[in-house]
Design an enzyme around this catalytic site. Sequence first.
Site, PDB file in Angstrom:
ATOM      1  N   TRP A 133       0.799  -1.227   0.000  1.00  0.00           N
ATOM      2  CA  TRP A 133       0.000   0.000   0.000  1.00  0.00           C
ATOM      3  C   TRP A 133       0.831   1.277   0.000  1.00  0.00           C
ATOM      4  O   TRP A 133       0.306   2.352  -0.270  1.00  0.00           O
ATOM      5  CB  TRP A 133      -0.920   0.022   1.226  1.00  0.00           C
ATOM      6  N   LYS A 157      -2.639  -7.705  -8.073  1.00  0.00           N
ATOM      7  CA  LYS A 157      -3.521  -7.525  -6.925  1.00  0.00           C
ATOM      8  C   LYS A 157      -2.943  -6.444  -6.025  1.00  0.00           C
ATOM      9  O   LYS A 157      -1.966  -6.663  -5.320  1.00  0.00           O
ATOM     10  CB  LYS A 157      -3.679  -8.822  -6.127  1.00  0.00           C
ATOM     11  N   GLU A 237      10.494  -8.953  -2.677  1.00  0.00           N
ATOM     12  CA  GLU A 237      11.068  -7.732  -2.104  1.00  0.00           C
ATOM     13  C   GLU A 237      10.401  -7.567  -0.752  1.00  0.00           C
ATOM     14  O   GLU A 237       9.250  -7.154  -0.655  1.00  0.00           O
ATOM     15  CB  GLU A 237      10.807  -6.543  -3.032  1.00  0.00           C
ATOM     16  N   CYS A 271      10.163   0.815   2.775  1.00  0.00           N
ATOM     17  CA  CYS A 271      10.937  -0.378   3.136  1.00  0.00           C
ATOM     18  C   CYS A 271      12.426  -0.081   3.263  1.00  0.00           C
ATOM     19  O   CYS A 271      13.141  -0.802   3.963  1.00  0.00           O
ATOM     20  CB  CYS A 271      10.703  -1.485   2.113  1.00  0.00           C
ATOM     21  N   GLU A 358      10.976  -3.686  11.777  1.00  0.00           N
ATOM     22  CA  GLU A 358      10.796  -2.580  10.849  1.00  0.00           C
ATOM     23  C   GLU A 358       9.756  -1.621  11.427  1.00  0.00           C
ATOM     24  O   GLU A 358       8.614  -2.008  11.672  1.00  0.00           O
ATOM     25  CB  GLU A 358      10.342  -3.119   9.495  1.00  0.00           C
TER      26      GLU A 358
END
Length: 454
Positions: A133, A157, A237, A271, A358
Amino acid sequence: MSATFPVLNPATEEIIEHVPNATSQEWNQALDAVVAAGSQWAALNARQRSNVLLALSEALETQVEEYAELIHREMAKPLAEARAEALSAVDTLRWYSEEAVRLPGRYAEAPNGGAHFIITRRPIGPVLAITPWNFPLSLGVRKIAPALAAGCPVLIKPAQETPLTMIRFGELLREVCGDQGLELCPVTVVSTTHDAELSQELMNDPRLAKVSFTGSTNVGKILVKQSGERLLRTSMELGGNAPLVIHQDADLDKAVQGAFLLKTRNGGQVCVAANRILVHEAIAEAFTEKLVDLMSAAPACALITEAQRNRVADLVNQAVAAGAELHCGGNIPEGPGYFYPTTVLSDVPETSSILHEEIFGPVAVIQTFSTLDEGVAMANDSEFGLAAYGYSENLRNAQFLADNLNAGMIAINGAVVFDNATPFGGIKQSGFGREGGFEGIEEYLNTRLARWQQ
């Protein structure tokens, strides 16, 4: 298709729109459409595919403002950043329109004589692309563009939090394909909240040749296990825990600006955002003071969901309870929207979860080191290896950072690691496969040998 689900604006918590919530019947129909279009698409020559991608790039460029506004609404990304994302997607399409006509091959005589070899690259076939997202346009385009350049059709998707941008892009793709004289569009977009069911079912379909996923390491591991049943090609990824190493000979102002950008771009929901800021003890106080000045003056960032905002708050609260020093931020503001303030922590205990997970939020965590060897060792002490950053104005030290930071992508004296001309991807628990550069096309090609006997 009667079922739908709502898409919310994270800054207001208001429903923007309801979108189709596909179930098994719909996503299997979508795969049927992709397979049917794939035969037509693969039959095009490289120049024809290039022309379609170039036309798509040009069409998207005329609508950058519309896409920027849509990205801004569905994920609350600042409008300037949303515009930059749309322009990045334009550049990706243009780049792969040029690369489509440069697929390599070679012709060689056998070393022992008596035969010649012809090595070519062929498209692998239909692709399932699953996107996150946080970059609802550019990360989808980074899968679609090289796949199409290679000759592969795509079922994509998008994340259920931000499907609107990719749905609109799918409409644009169909328009461009029609203008280019194609009866069928090689890309179909499927929105659904049934993510796990879709991936498991489609990955068992013998017509699917590859899965490309960007998202969490935990989900990536599930997909890799599922892919093993049919030995599907996969690109993953996955998550990151990027270190930022700032040596005492760094340009302090440049390093502070880099750290600030890495923690506030997209609200820290990137990320490759710096998770751990490692600063030489000789400059740590000055660095912290300057960074706190910038962070405390920045507006709160809207995070994607209430759950994500609360997760970030919990990580900060746990660290503070364990003894970390809170310099600014740290409190959820009142009012609508999933906002969290830009926050700076230091003296964080090694056992704190915020050092090992993270963060995906606008939280800067500062640690110190005494020697460059120690700083690099701390940076590499992670199961992740997506990106790493280093700052030093000394050429030898800068080269040491470039050579010894253990990640798939390393930036020295800068806060940007991605360019369409270069491969993007990680090592260790951050996944495998690459997007960008020629390496991005290689992910969608099989190598084929023809041996000619004399």
